[in-house]
Scaffold this motif. Structure first.
Motif, PDB file in Angstrom:
ATOM      1  N   ARG A   1       0.978  -1.262  -0.104  1.00 49.98           N
ATOM      2  CA  ARG A   1       0.094  -0.022  -0.024  1.00 49.98           C
ATOM      3  C   ARG A   1       0.826   1.231   0.071  1.00 49.98           C
ATOM      4  O   ARG A   1       1.034   2.139  -0.691  1.00 49.98           O
ATOM      5  CB  ARG A   1      -0.691   0.002   1.125  1.00 49.98           C
ATOM      6  CG  ARG A   1      -1.766   1.277   1.448  1.00 49.98           C
ATOM      7  CD  ARG A   1      -2.475   1.042   2.627  1.00 49.98           C
ATOM      8  NE  ARG A   1      -1.592   1.033   3.894  1.00 49.98           N
ATOM      9  CZ  ARG A   1      -1.176   2.141   4.559  1.00 49.98           C
ATOM     10  NH1 ARG A   1      -1.273   3.188   4.236  1.00 49.98           N
ATOM     11  NH2 ARG A   1      -0.259   1.775   5.452  1.00 49.98           N
TER      12      ARG A   1
ATOM     13  N   GLY B   1      -0.156  12.760   8.863  1.00 52.79           N
ATOM     14  CA  GLY B   1      -0.551  11.538   9.566  1.00 52.79           C
ATOM     15  C   GLY B   1       0.420  10.532   9.313  1.00 52.79           C
ATOM     16  O   GLY B   1       0.383   9.466   9.001  1.00 52.79           O
TER      17      GLY B   1
ATOM     18  N   GLU C   1       2.524  14.920  12.346  1.00 51.98           N
ATOM     19  CA  GLU C   1       1.441  14.087  13.183  1.00 51.98           C
ATOM     20  C   GLU C   1       0.796  14.830  14.090  1.00 51.98           C
ATOM     21  O   GLU C   1       1.230  15.765  15.039  1.00 51.98           O
ATOM     22  CB  GLU C   1       2.400  12.946  13.871  1.00 51.98           C
ATOM     23  CG  GLU C   1       2.275  11.598  13.484  1.00 51.98           C
ATOM     24  CD  GLU C   1       0.778  11.110  13.566  1.00 51.98           C
ATOM     25  OE1 GLU C   1       0.459  10.203  12.692  1.00 51.98           O
ATOM     26  OE2 GLU C   1       0.041  11.367  14.658  1.00 51.98           O
TER      27      GLU C   1
ATOM     28  N   ASP D   1      -1.804  19.594  13.752  1.00 54.20           N
ATOM     29  CA  ASP D   1      -2.961  19.139  13.280  1.00 54.20           C
ATOM     30  C   ASP D   1      -3.078  19.222  11.594  1.00 54.20           C
ATOM     31  O   ASP D   1      -2.892  20.535  11.217  1.00 54.20           O
ATOM     32  CB  ASP D   1      -4.281  19.966  13.921  1.00 54.20           C
ATOM     33  CG  ASP D   1      -5.622  19.416  13.295  1.00 54.20           C
ATOM     34  OD1 ASP D   1      -5.429  18.441  12.521  1.00 54.20           O
ATOM     35  OD2 ASP D   1      -6.771  19.748  13.800  1.00 54.20           O
ATOM     36  N   GLY D   2      -3.084  18.274  10.912  1.00 54.12           N
ATOM     37  CA  GLY D   2      -3.171  18.404   9.378  1.00 54.12           C
ATOM     38  C   GLY D   2      -2.248  19.253   8.780  1.00 54.12           C
ATOM     39  O   GLY D   2      -0.970  19.150   9.048  1.00 54.12           O
TER      40      GLY D   2
ATOM     41  N   ALA E   1      -2.358   9.144   3.922  1.00 52.76           N
ATOM     42  CA  ALA E   1      -2.392   7.659   3.612  1.00 52.76           C
ATOM     43  C   ALA E   1      -3.047   7.227   5.012  1.00 52.76           C
ATOM     44  O   ALA E   1      -2.688   7.465   6.152  1.00 52.76           O
ATOM     45  CB  ALA E   1      -1.227   7.126   3.123  1.00 52.76           C
TER      46      ALA E   1
HETATM   47  N1  SAM Z   1       0.005   7.358   7.073  1.00 53.93           N
HETATM   48  C1  SAM Z   1       0.679   6.322   7.653  1.00 53.93           C
HETATM   49  C2  SAM Z   1       0.423   5.056   6.870  1.00 53.93           C
HETATM   50  O1  SAM Z   1      -0.272   5.108   5.696  1.00 53.93           O
HETATM   51  O2  SAM Z   1       0.638   3.782   7.173  1.00 53.93           O
HETATM   52  C3  SAM Z   1       0.138   6.155   9.057  1.00 53.93           C
HETATM   53  C4  SAM Z   1      -1.478   5.958   8.989  1.00 53.93           C
HETATM   54  S1  SAM Z   1      -2.087   5.978  10.499  1.00 53.93           S
HETATM   55  C5  SAM Z   1      -3.622   4.772  10.580  1.00 53.93           C
HETATM   56  C6  SAM Z   1      -2.984   7.500  10.664  1.00 53.93           C
HETATM   57  C7  SAM Z   1      -2.308   8.398  11.402  1.00 53.93           C
HETATM   58  O3  SAM Z   1      -2.725   9.987  10.915  1.00 53.93           O
HETATM   59  C8  SAM Z   1      -2.297   8.328  12.899  1.00 53.93           C
HETATM   60  O4  SAM Z   1      -0.827   8.351  13.202  1.00 53.93           O
HETATM   61  C9  SAM Z   1      -3.007   9.705  13.205  1.00 53.93           C
HETATM   62  O5  SAM Z   1      -2.473  10.197  14.604  1.00 53.93           O
HETATM   63  C10 SAM Z   1      -2.705  10.750  12.304  1.00 53.93           C
HETATM   64  N2  SAM Z   1      -3.714  11.375  12.093  1.00 53.93           N
HETATM   65  C11 SAM Z   1      -4.894  11.794  12.283  1.00 53.93           C
HETATM   66  N3  SAM Z   1      -5.808  12.764  12.005  1.00 53.93           N
HETATM   67  C12 SAM Z   1      -4.530  13.967  11.888  1.00 53.93           C
HETATM   68  C13 SAM Z   1      -4.351  14.973  11.626  1.00 53.93           C
HETATM   69  N4  SAM Z   1      -5.671  16.017  11.543  1.00 53.93           N
HETATM   70  N5  SAM Z   1      -3.473  15.682  11.493  1.00 53.93           N
HETATM   71  C14 SAM Z   1      -2.277  14.840  11.435  1.00 53.93           C
HETATM   72  N6  SAM Z   1      -2.289  13.421  11.826  1.00 53.93           N
HETATM   73  C15 SAM Z   1      -3.325  12.942  11.800  1.00 53.93           C
END
Ligand code: SAM
Length: 239
Positions: free
Chosen positions: A9, A27, A50, A78-79, A94
Protein backbone atom coordinates in the motif's frame (compact mmCIF):
# COMPACT_ATOMS: atom_id res chain seq x y z
CA UNK A 1 13.12 -2.34 9.12
CA UNK A 2 10.13 -0.95 7.27
CA UNK A 3 11.98 2.06 5.94
CA UNK A 4 13.79 -0.26 3.50
CA UNK A 5 10.75 -2.15 2.31
CA UNK A 6 7.36 -0.54 2.45
CA UNK A 7 4.01 -2.36 2.56
CA UNK A 8 2.46 -2.77 -0.90
CA UNK A 9 0.00 0.00 0.00
CA UNK A 10 2.65 2.54 0.99
CA UNK A 11 4.92 1.45 -1.87
CA UNK A 12 2.12 2.32 -4.30
CA UNK A 13 1.66 5.70 -2.62
CA UNK A 14 5.43 6.31 -2.88
CA UNK A 15 5.38 5.62 -6.63
CA UNK A 16 3.32 8.77 -7.21
CA UNK A 17 5.66 11.14 -5.34
CA UNK A 18 7.65 12.95 -8.06
CA UNK A 19 11.43 12.60 -7.92
CA UNK A 20 13.03 15.55 -6.17
CA UNK A 21 9.73 16.65 -4.59
CA UNK A 22 9.65 18.53 -1.33
CA UNK A 23 7.15 16.38 0.52
CA UNK A 24 4.79 16.70 3.47
CA UNK A 25 3.50 13.36 4.72
CA UNK A 26 0.55 14.19 6.95
CA UNK A 27 -0.50 11.60 9.54
CA UNK A 28 2.93 10.06 9.05
CA UNK A 29 2.78 7.84 12.17
CA UNK A 30 6.06 5.86 12.02
CA UNK A 31 7.37 8.11 9.17
CA UNK A 32 8.12 5.01 7.05
CA UNK A 33 7.09 6.71 3.81
CA UNK A 34 9.37 9.79 3.99
CA UNK A 35 12.22 7.68 5.46
CA UNK A 36 11.94 5.20 2.58
CA UNK A 37 11.86 7.95 -0.05
CA UNK A 38 14.79 9.81 1.52
CA UNK A 39 16.90 6.63 1.76
CA UNK A 40 16.04 5.03 -1.56
CA UNK A 41 14.79 7.73 -3.91
CA UNK A 42 16.92 10.72 -2.98
CA UNK A 43 14.02 12.79 -1.59
CA UNK A 44 15.67 16.12 -0.74
CA UNK A 45 13.28 17.39 1.95
CA UNK A 46 10.24 16.13 3.84
CA UNK A 47 7.98 17.08 6.69
CA UNK A 48 6.47 14.22 8.70
CA UNK A 49 3.36 15.69 10.33
CA UNK A 50 1.55 14.02 13.22
CA UNK A 51 -1.28 15.17 15.45
CA UNK A 52 -0.79 12.49 18.11
CA UNK A 53 2.14 12.53 20.53
CA UNK A 54 2.90 8.78 20.49
CA UNK A 55 3.20 8.49 16.69
CA UNK A 56 5.06 11.84 16.59
CA UNK A 57 7.68 10.47 19.01
CA UNK A 58 7.89 7.23 17.02
CA UNK A 59 8.48 9.22 13.83
CA UNK A 60 11.19 11.27 15.56
CA UNK A 61 12.90 8.10 16.80
CA UNK A 62 12.82 6.45 13.36
CA UNK A 63 14.12 9.56 11.58
CA UNK A 64 16.99 9.89 14.08
CA UNK A 65 17.80 6.17 13.95
CA UNK A 66 18.04 6.36 10.16
CA UNK A 67 20.29 9.42 10.32
CA UNK A 68 17.74 11.42 8.33
CA UNK A 69 17.18 14.37 10.68
CA UNK A 70 18.83 16.67 8.13
CA UNK A 71 16.25 15.73 5.49
CA UNK A 72 13.04 14.97 7.40
CA UNK A 73 11.56 17.49 9.78
CA UNK A 74 9.15 15.76 12.20
CA UNK A 75 6.44 18.14 13.39
CA UNK A 76 3.59 17.82 15.87
CA UNK A 77 0.35 19.44 14.75
CA UNK A 78 -3.08 19.12 13.20
CA UNK A 79 -3.20 18.49 9.46
CA UNK A 80 -1.50 21.03 7.21
CA UNK A 81 -0.77 23.47 10.06
CA UNK A 82 2.71 21.88 10.33
CA UNK A 83 3.60 23.28 6.87
CA UNK A 84 4.86 26.82 6.29
CA UNK A 85 3.51 28.44 3.10
CA UNK A 86 5.68 27.51 0.10
CA UNK A 87 7.62 24.79 1.91
CA UNK A 88 6.44 21.74 -0.05
CA UNK A 89 5.24 20.87 -3.54
CA UNK A 90 3.76 17.41 -2.83
CA UNK A 91 1.56 16.18 0.01
CA UNK A 92 0.80 12.56 0.88
CA UNK A 93 -2.01 11.61 3.28
CA UNK A 94 -2.48 7.87 3.70
CA UNK A 95 -4.28 5.39 5.92
CA UNK A 96 -7.23 7.51 7.08
CA UNK A 97 -10.85 7.86 6.08
CA UNK A 98 -11.64 9.93 2.99
CA UNK A 99 -13.81 12.37 4.93
CA UNK A 100 -10.96 13.09 7.36
CA UNK A 101 -8.50 13.57 4.47
CA UNK A 102 -10.92 16.00 2.75
CA UNK A 103 -11.34 17.82 6.05
CA UNK A 104 -7.57 18.18 6.49
CA UNK A 105 -7.30 19.64 2.96
CA UNK A 106 -10.26 21.96 3.54
CA UNK A 107 -8.83 23.30 6.81
CA UNK A 108 -5.38 23.81 5.30
CA UNK A 109 -6.30 25.37 1.94
CA UNK A 110 -3.94 28.32 2.46
CA UNK A 111 -1.01 25.87 2.52
CA UNK A 112 -1.85 24.40 -0.87
CA UNK A 113 -0.79 27.30 -3.09
CA UNK A 114 2.72 25.94 -3.69
CA UNK A 115 1.56 22.31 -3.83
CA UNK A 116 1.55 20.74 -7.27
CA UNK A 117 0.50 17.20 -6.40
CA UNK A 118 -1.66 15.47 -3.79
CA UNK A 119 -1.28 11.71 -3.31
CA UNK A 120 -4.12 10.49 -1.11
CA UNK A 121 -4.91 7.00 0.12
CA UNK A 122 -8.28 6.84 1.86
CA UNK A 123 -9.17 3.60 3.65
CA UNK A 124 -12.87 4.31 3.08
CA UNK A 125 -15.02 6.96 1.38
CA UNK A 126 -12.80 7.94 -1.55
CA UNK A 127 -15.92 9.75 -2.81
CA UNK A 128 -15.35 12.49 -0.18
CA UNK A 129 -11.99 13.28 -1.78
CA UNK A 130 -13.30 13.20 -5.36
CA UNK A 131 -16.03 15.66 -4.31
CA UNK A 132 -13.50 17.90 -2.56
CA UNK A 133 -11.35 17.91 -5.72
CA UNK A 134 -14.31 19.04 -7.83
CA UNK A 135 -15.24 21.79 -5.38
CA UNK A 136 -11.66 23.07 -5.12
CA UNK A 137 -10.36 22.93 -8.69
CA UNK A 138 -8.08 19.95 -8.25
CA UNK A 139 -8.05 17.55 -11.17
CA UNK A 140 -7.95 13.85 -10.44
CA UNK A 141 -5.17 12.68 -12.77
CA UNK A 142 -4.93 8.99 -11.90
CA UNK A 143 -6.18 6.33 -9.51
CA UNK A 144 -5.02 2.94 -8.35
CA UNK A 145 -6.71 0.15 -6.43
CA UNK A 146 -4.90 -2.64 -4.63
CA UNK A 147 -5.46 -5.40 -2.15
CA UNK A 148 -3.14 -6.19 0.74
CA UNK A 149 -3.78 -8.55 3.66
CA UNK A 150 -7.42 -8.92 2.69
CA UNK A 151 -8.08 -5.16 2.59
CA UNK A 152 -8.72 -3.10 -0.51
CA UNK A 153 -7.22 0.37 -0.82
CA UNK A 154 -7.63 3.18 -3.33
CA UNK A 155 -5.00 5.80 -4.17
CA UNK A 156 -6.08 9.11 -5.69
CA UNK A 157 -3.65 11.51 -7.33
CA UNK A 158 -4.60 15.13 -7.86
CA UNK A 159 -3.03 18.14 -9.54
CA UNK A 160 -4.37 21.62 -10.13
CA UNK A 161 -6.34 21.71 -13.35
CA UNK A 162 -9.80 21.06 -14.74
CA UNK A 163 -11.72 19.21 -12.01
CA UNK A 164 -14.42 18.01 -14.41
CA UNK A 165 -12.03 16.56 -16.99
CA UNK A 166 -11.99 12.95 -15.73
CA UNK A 167 -15.77 12.68 -15.56
CA UNK A 168 -17.56 11.87 -18.76
CA UNK A 169 -21.23 10.89 -18.87
CA UNK A 170 -22.20 9.88 -15.37
CA UNK A 171 -20.83 12.11 -12.61
CA UNK A 172 -22.50 10.19 -9.75
CA UNK A 173 -20.96 6.95 -10.93
CA UNK A 174 -17.53 8.49 -11.43
CA UNK A 175 -17.58 10.10 -8.00
CA UNK A 176 -18.56 6.85 -6.30
CA UNK A 177 -16.26 4.33 -7.99
CA UNK A 178 -13.60 6.57 -9.53
CA UNK A 179 -13.41 7.52 -13.21
CA UNK A 180 -9.97 5.97 -13.84
CA UNK A 181 -10.77 2.81 -11.88
CA UNK A 182 -14.02 2.55 -13.82
CA UNK A 183 -12.10 2.57 -17.07
CA UNK A 184 -9.42 0.16 -15.88
CA UNK A 185 -11.91 -2.39 -14.41
CA UNK A 186 -9.21 -4.48 -12.79
CA UNK A 187 -10.02 -7.53 -10.70
CA UNK A 188 -9.65 -5.75 -7.35
CA UNK A 189 -12.11 -3.09 -8.50
CA UNK A 190 -14.61 -5.81 -9.42
CA UNK A 191 -14.06 -7.58 -6.10
CA UNK A 192 -14.60 -4.39 -4.06
CA UNK A 193 -17.80 -3.36 -5.78
CA UNK A 194 -19.27 -6.87 -5.99
CA UNK A 195 -18.83 -7.09 -2.20
CA UNK A 196 -20.49 -3.65 -1.81
CA UNK A 197 -23.46 -4.75 -3.91
CA UNK A 198 -23.84 -7.89 -1.78
CA UNK A 199 -23.69 -5.76 1.34
CA UNK A 200 -26.34 -3.33 0.08
CA UNK A 201 -28.52 -6.30 -0.92
CA UNK A 202 -28.28 -7.67 2.63
CA UNK A 203 -29.25 -4.26 4.02
CA UNK A 204 -32.17 -4.10 1.60
CA UNK A 205 -33.42 -7.54 2.66
CA UNK A 206 -33.11 -6.63 6.36
CA UNK A 207 -35.15 -3.47 5.69
CA UNK A 208 -37.78 -5.56 3.87
CA UNK A 209 -38.14 -7.69 7.01
CA UNK A 210 -38.37 -4.67 9.33
CA UNK A 211 -41.56 -2.74 10.12
CA UNK A 212 -42.11 -0.28 7.28
CA UNK A 213 -41.89 3.48 7.72
CA UNK A 214 -41.06 6.44 5.45
CA UNK A 215 -37.44 6.12 6.65
CA UNK A 216 -37.14 2.42 5.79
CA UNK A 217 -38.70 3.10 2.39
CA UNK A 218 -36.26 5.91 1.73
CA UNK A 219 -33.32 3.72 2.76
CA UNK A 220 -34.56 0.89 0.53
CA UNK A 221 -34.76 3.24 -2.45
CA UNK A 222 -31.24 4.45 -1.69
CA UNK A 223 -29.97 0.85 -1.65
CA UNK A 224 -31.70 0.06 -4.96
CA UNK A 225 -30.25 3.18 -6.60
CA UNK A 226 -26.72 2.36 -5.39
CA UNK A 227 -26.97 -1.27 -6.49
CA UNK A 228 -28.17 -0.22 -9.94
CA UNK A 229 -25.43 2.40 -10.33
CA UNK A 230 -22.65 0.01 -9.36
CA UNK A 231 -24.06 -2.86 -11.45
CA UNK A 232 -23.85 -0.49 -14.41
CA UNK A 233 -20.33 0.52 -13.41
CA UNK A 234 -19.24 -3.12 -13.40
CA UNK A 235 -20.52 -3.39 -16.95
CA UNK A 236 -18.61 -0.16 -17.60
CA UNK A 237 -21.66 1.52 -19.05
CA UNK A 238 -22.15 5.28 -18.93
CA UNK A 239 -18.51 5.87 -18.15
N1 SAM B 1 0.22 7.42 6.99
C1 SAM B 1 0.58 6.19 7.68
C2 SAM B 1 0.26 5.00 6.84
O1 SAM B 1 -0.48 5.15 5.87
O2 SAM B 1 0.73 3.90 7.15
C3 SAM B 1 -0.11 6.10 9.02
C4 SAM B 1 -1.58 5.90 8.98
S1 SAM B 1 -2.26 5.91 10.61
C5 SAM B 1 -3.51 4.75 10.48
C6 SAM B 1 -3.09 7.47 10.65
C7 SAM B 1 -2.29 8.51 11.38
O3 SAM B 1 -2.85 9.78 11.10
C8 SAM B 1 -2.30 8.35 12.88
O4 SAM B 1 -0.97 8.27 13.34
C9 SAM B 1 -3.00 9.61 13.38
O5 SAM B 1 -2.48 10.08 14.61
C10 SAM B 1 -2.75 10.58 12.25
N2 SAM B 1 -3.73 11.67 12.12
C11 SAM B 1 -5.08 11.61 12.21
N3 SAM B 1 -5.62 12.81 12.04
C12 SAM B 1 -4.61 13.68 11.81
C13 SAM B 1 -4.53 15.08 11.60
N4 SAM B 1 -5.62 15.84 11.56
N5 SAM B 1 -3.32 15.64 11.42
C14 SAM B 1 -2.19 14.88 11.47
N6 SAM B 1 -2.20 13.55 11.70
C15 SAM B 1 -3.39 12.96 11.86
Amino acid sequence: MNTDKLSARLASVSNYVPKGARLADIGSDHAYLPCYLAKNEGLPFAIAGEVAKGPFQLAERNVLAEGLAGVISVRLGDGLEVIQPGEVDCITIAGMGGALIANILENGKDKLTSVKRLVLQPNISAISIRKWFIENNWELIDEEILEEDGKIYEILIGEKGDPNKPYKKNLDMGLLVGPFLLQKQDKTFKKKWTAEINNWQRIYEALEGASQSPETNEKKLEMIAKIKLVEEALKNENS
